[in-house]
Write an enzyme that holds these catalytic residues in place. Structure first.
Site, PDB file in Angstrom:
ATOM      1  CE  LYS A 244     116.674 -20.131   0.726  1.00  0.00           C
ATOM      2  NZ  LYS A 244     118.084 -20.281   1.030  1.00  0.00           N
TER       3      LYS A 244
ATOM      4  NE  ARG B  21     124.345 -28.754   0.461  1.00  0.00           N
ATOM      5  CZ  ARG B  21     125.244 -27.894   1.263  1.00  0.00           C
ATOM      6  NH1 ARG B  21     126.289 -28.582   1.826  1.00  0.00           N
ATOM      7  NH2 ARG B  21     125.130 -26.717   0.901  1.00  0.00           N
TER       8      ARG B  21
HETATM    9  N1  BES Z   1     119.112 -22.361  -3.100  1.00  0.00           N
HETATM   10  C1  BES Z   1     120.003 -22.037  -2.159  1.00  0.00           C
HETATM   11  C2  BES Z   1     121.393 -21.261  -2.549  1.00  0.00           C
HETATM   12  C3  BES Z   1     121.015 -19.929  -3.424  1.00  0.00           C
HETATM   13  C4  BES Z   1     121.070 -18.768  -2.451  1.00  0.00           C
HETATM   14  C5  BES Z   1     120.568 -19.874  -4.452  1.00  0.00           C
HETATM   15  C6  BES Z   1     120.961 -17.595  -3.121  1.00  0.00           C
HETATM   16  C7  BES Z   1     120.566 -18.390  -5.250  1.00  0.00           C
HETATM   17  C8  BES Z   1     120.658 -17.585  -4.632  1.00  0.00           C
HETATM   18  C9  BES Z   1     120.561 -23.245  -1.336  1.00  0.00           C
HETATM   19  O1  BES Z   1     119.534 -24.248  -1.399  1.00  0.00           O
HETATM   20  C10 BES Z   1     120.638 -22.834  -0.044  1.00  0.00           C
HETATM   21  O2  BES Z   1     119.845 -22.405   0.852  1.00  0.00           O
HETATM   22  N2  BES Z   1     121.804 -22.938   0.323  1.00  0.00           N
HETATM   23  C11 BES Z   1     122.245 -22.661   1.545  1.00  0.00           C
HETATM   24  C12 BES Z   1     123.393 -23.670   2.276  1.00  0.00           C
HETATM   25  C13 BES Z   1     123.659 -23.508   3.623  1.00  0.00           C
HETATM   26  C14 BES Z   1     122.136 -23.860   4.593  1.00  0.00           C
HETATM   27  C15 BES Z   1     124.721 -24.392   4.165  1.00  0.00           C
HETATM   28  C16 BES Z   1     123.133 -21.311   1.637  1.00  0.00           C
HETATM   29  O3  BES Z   1     123.679 -20.981   0.564  1.00  0.00           O
HETATM   30  O4  BES Z   1     122.875 -20.323   2.490  1.00  0.00           O
HETATM   31 MN    MN Z   2     118.198 -24.009   0.361  1.00  0.00          MN
END
Ligand code: BES
Ligand code: MN
Ligand code: ZN
Length: 487
Positions: free
Chosen positions: A262, A336
């Protein structure tokens, strides 16, 4: 701030203490004449002429030491609105330097059962603070005394409100802990200690998970120096062996994204990526504390998603507990992967009446629903309706989103049975839910709540003062009470 609430069976003493009095809409104060002095009465009457009567609470400083707070109650007020009034009262008494308040219940014009219970519940929920790591703690104590005959909350109701507060606060505590403290090893240890309130705890460590074949869950945690765990938490409140209700939570103690790292900005927010699991734990604690007449099981997958020499690579293929294979195209779509194994295991092992899972799963759900609603994805209309209704009642709302086979196709993979993200078609929250649905193998009624927008509130909401919200504990408690708990 610490709040102590005491109940006194006495009548209101003529005293110089701070008073909270309930009045009807638009602040007609004639009915409270008996509870204040004539001088106070005429002083407040005068001030009311220039007050904003549309407000729900008005406070008057009679002297530098004495405050009178009027709370206006509209006809047919709902319990959730009563809670909000209690929370608003906290906003006022938290500012003052005076530390003792008397709430006079004699004059409650309202017949809601448990009016004062809901009022204090709102006050309590709003008063939560996480100040464990502040060296200088403000140790002011606000005492709230409840006077009069209408404070007769039954013992059972008091136990229920208290259990729900403790459950919610426990969830908030867990979410508030930083990643260096609440890593999976520590989390598993804390869950183990819940045995003492009568919960049955089973901890599966990496060795056991490996033997069981939970490779998607293990894959997420393999880059971390901490362990990965699946923990089951059982509450058997019924003597019979009837099918339990199952709650499954995402417990990613910190989500760096892994090798699909990230960006730095706001990565610190990912300490709350275990909120789904915290809600499950808080709910189970609440059920145990109030000895709910229900069989229920909570299942949480605890991992830390880190980059590193042993971390999962994009392109890796994992065999899940279900036997299906998953191509990991993005290591940041890790929630997931954790839930996949947890869901299949829960369905197979406990054969539950239904499964509700909770997860801070996608940023896309925040784009769609902000901090107003959790996204609800379900294969079952009845369970969906029950969740929507419960959410409206406790103001932890959910909004149903679609699932269908065209979305499902988007996660088919060339190299494995499925891939963990879709590059085309958008609908990021739905495709994540479609992924989860592939791990419900026996058509068990299932609902997935994407709580990414609900778990944490930077600026606070009606019943929280900012930070971890505990969203979901009250929602699921209501779901259970209204639909599955019958004496
Ligand atoms: N934990 C994150 C989702 C999230 C984002 C929670 C902001 C709370 C606040 C999740 O694991 C994630 O990183 N999701 C990605 C999925 C993508 C890579 C398909 C996302 O939402 O960008
Ligand atoms: Mn994630
Ligand atoms: Zn995540």
């Amino acid at each position: 701030m610490s709040i102590k609430i005491s109940f006194r069976k006495s009548k209101l003493e003529k005293t110089s203490a701070n008073l909270v009095l309930f009045v009807a809409e638009r602040f007609n104060i004639r009915p409270i004449k008996n509870y204040i002095s004539r001088l106070e009465y005429s002083y407040i009457s005068d001030l009311l002429k220039t007050s904003d009567l549309k407000k729900r609470l008005l406070d008057f400083n009679l002297t530098s030491k004495k405050k009178i707070i009027l709370v206006s109650i509209k006809k047919n007020i709902k319990n959730s609105e009563v809670e909000n009034l209690g929370a608003e009262l906290y906003g006022i008494i938290n500012l003052g330097k005076n530390s003792e308040y008397f709430i006079n219940t004699e004059n409650i014009i309202n017949n809601n059962k448990n009016f004062i219970g809901y009022f204090l519940h709102g006050l309590k929920l709003k008063s939560y603070e996480f100040n464990k790591y502040k060296s200088k703690k403000e140790t002011r104590l606000i005492t709230v005394n409840v006077l009069g005959r209408k404070n007769n909350l039954s013992n059972l109701d008091q136990i229920k409100f208290n259990a729900l507060e403790q459950g919610t606060f426990y969830a908030r505590d867990l979410v508030s802990e930083p990643g260096n403290v609440l890593h999976p090893d520590e989390y598993a240890k804390r869950l183990n200690s819940l045995r003492k309130i009568g919960l049955k705890i089973n901890i599966y460590d990496e060795k056991k998970l490996k033997r069981l074949g939970m490779n998607t869950l293990l894959g997420v945690g393999q880059g971390s120096i901490r362990g990965s765990y699946l923990v089951t938490i059982e509450w058997n409140g019924l003597k019979n062996k009837s099918k339990p209700l199952a709650f499954v939570g995402k417990g990613v103690c910190f989500d760096t994204g892994g090798i699909s790292l990230k960006p730095a900005k706001f990565m610190e927010d990912m300490t709350y990526d275990m909120a789904g699991s915290a809600v499950v734990v808080g709910l189970m604690k609440n059920l145990a504390l109030r000895k709910a007449k229900i069989n229920a099981v909570g299942v949480v997958g605890l991992v830390e998603n880190m980059p590193g020499g042993n971390a999962l690579r994009p392109g890796d293929i994992l065999r899940s507990y279900s036997g299906q294979t998953v191509e990991v195209l993005n290591t940041d779509a890790e929630g997931r992967l954790v839930l996949a194994d947890a869901l299949t295991y829960t369905e197979e092992k406990f054969k539950p009446k239904f499964i509700v899972d909770l997860a801070t799963l996608t940023g896309a759900i925040i784009v769609a629903l902000g901090s107003e609603y959790a996204g609800l994805f379900s294969n079952d209309d009845k369970l969906s309706k029950q969740l929507i209704d419960a959410g409206e009642k406790v103001k932890e709302k959910v909004w149903r989103m679609p699932l269908n086979k065209n979305f499902d196709k988007l996660i088919d993979s060339k190299n494995a049975d499925m891939q963990n993200i879709n590059y085309i078609g958008g609908a990021g929250s739905t495709t994540a839910a479609q992924f989860l649905q592939r791990f419900i193998l026996n058509k068990t009624p299932w609902a997935h709540l994407d709580i990414a927008g609900m778990a944490f509130s930077k600026y606070g909401g009606a019943l929280n003062s900012g930070g971890a919200t505990g969203y979901g504990v009250r929602l699921l408690n209501r779901l259970i009470e209204d639909n599955y708990e019958h004496d």
